[in-house]
Design an enzyme around this catalytic site. Structure first.
Site, mmCIF file in Angstrom:
data_model
loop_
_atom_site.group_PDB
_atom_site.id
_atom_site.type_symbol
_atom_site.label_atom_id
_atom_site.label_comp_id
_atom_site.label_asym_id
_atom_site.label_seq_id
_atom_site.Cartn_x
_atom_site.Cartn_y
_atom_site.Cartn_z
ATOM 1 N N MET A 100 -35.506 1.981 -48.596
ATOM 2 C CA MET A 100 -36.458 2.890 -47.944
ATOM 3 C C MET A 100 -37.266 3.728 -48.928
ATOM 4 O O MET A 100 -37.539 4.896 -48.676
ATOM 5 C CB MET A 100 -35.709 3.785 -46.939
ATOM 6 N N ILE A 102 -40.931 3.672 -51.222
ATOM 7 C CA ILE A 102 -42.182 2.952 -51.487
ATOM 8 C C ILE A 102 -42.265 2.700 -52.983
ATOM 9 O O ILE A 102 -42.093 3.623 -53.789
ATOM 10 C CB ILE A 102 -43.388 3.765 -50.984
ATOM 11 N N LEU A 103 -42.505 1.446 -53.350
ATOM 12 C CA LEU A 103 -42.502 1.072 -54.770
ATOM 13 C C LEU A 103 -43.902 1.224 -55.370
ATOM 14 O O LEU A 103 -44.906 1.022 -54.683
ATOM 15 C CB LEU A 103 -42.015 -0.379 -54.908
ATOM 16 N N HIS A 119 -39.262 -6.038 -42.492
ATOM 17 C CA HIS A 119 -39.828 -4.894 -41.780
ATOM 18 C C HIS A 119 -39.581 -5.090 -40.283
ATOM 19 O O HIS A 119 -39.841 -6.173 -39.749
ATOM 20 C CB HIS A 119 -41.327 -4.804 -42.062
ATOM 21 N N ASP A 155 -46.274 -2.786 -46.324
ATOM 22 C CA ASP A 155 -45.974 -3.718 -45.233
ATOM 23 C C ASP A 155 -47.134 -4.686 -44.983
ATOM 24 O O ASP A 155 -47.308 -5.182 -43.861
ATOM 25 C CB ASP A 155 -45.626 -2.959 -43.941
ATOM 26 N N GLU A 184 -32.765 -10.479 -37.255
ATOM 27 C CA GLU A 184 -33.021 -10.242 -38.684
ATOM 28 C C GLU A 184 -31.947 -10.951 -39.509
ATOM 29 O O GLU A 184 -32.222 -11.539 -40.551
ATOM 30 C CB GLU A 184 -32.976 -8.742 -39.019
#
Ligand code: GAR
Length: 222
Positions: A100, A102-103, A119, A155, A184
């Site tokens: 969780m 953001i890269l 996602h 995303d 998933e």
């Protein structure tokens, strides 16, 4: 003649529960990936020391690392250390499984074509957070999850696979999340294996696969 077997390394990044990691681990054992496609889960890395998935990894003899984002002054410094740890395993595939954070652009470009994320929405619908509530509020009749290559757009990378489930009138965000999660766990291991085997690849920002593979990576759940 000496035959050198090159093992393909999968590194998994988590932030919490780690049920997708567990599903990949379970499938890799059931299908014997080490023999079937020469791949192994080399390490699990978490940005949170209390992530439950770390315990699962340890119980299963998989190397674990914590790179605690709170210990870094900037996103760049955190990502630089994360990249160093990930790179030390010479990964063929890097899997974000409920990771969780953001890269940064630097991290993403370093692992371009090897970096997958899951996602909980049918992208390009509902990027970002709170996807189940937003899908219910929008009156969607279907919802689901997407595995995609990570790109510079949040995303927004090329789609590798999707699992679709119905949205029922009685659904709450929790019941819908639970219905999606079941699929998933089917979808993500298939996508990871397909990338390891070279059956999907990133080309000019698109995911390339043949029809049969693409069908396998499209799941209609109930
Ligand atoms: C999963 O549902 C995944 O789709 C979602 O977090 C959950 C992690 O569960 N990922 C995101 O929201 C990424 N933006 P897990 O830790 O049990 O695999």
């Amino acid at each position: 003649m000496v035959r050198v077997l090159l093992v393909k390394n999968i590194v998994i990044l988590i932030s919490g529960r780690g049920s997708n990691f567990e599903a990949i681990l379970r499938t890799s054992r059931e299908e014997n990936w080490e023999v079937a496609c020469g791949a192994r889960i080399a390490a699990v890395v978490s940005n949170r020391p209390d992530a439950l998935g770390l315990q699962t990894a340890q119980r299963n003899g998989i190397a674990t690392h914590v790179v605690d984002h709170k210990a870094f002054d900037s996103r760049e410094a955190f990502d630089a250390e994360l990249a160093r740890v990930v790179e030390s395993y010479q990964p063929d595939v890097v899997v974000l499984a409920g990771f969780m954070r953001i890269l940064t652009a630097g991290f993403v470009s370093r692992f371009e074509g090897k970096l997958l994320n899951i996602h909980p929405a049918i992208l390009p619908l509902f990027p970002g957070l709170d996807t189940h509530r937003r899908a219910i509020e929008a009156g969607c009749r279907v919802h689901g999850s997407t595995v995609h290559f990570v790109s510079q757009v949040l995303d927004g990378g090329a789609i590798v696979g999707q699992a679709i489930v119905p949205v029922l009138p009685s659904d709450t965000p929790e019941t819908l999340a639970h219905r999606g999660l079941v699929y998933e766990h089917m979808l993500y291991p298939r996508c990871v294996r397909a990338l390891v085997e070279g059956k999907v690849r990133l080309e000019n920002g698109r995911c390339v696969a043949d029809d049969a593979v693409s069908r396998e990576l499209t799941i209609f759940g109930d």
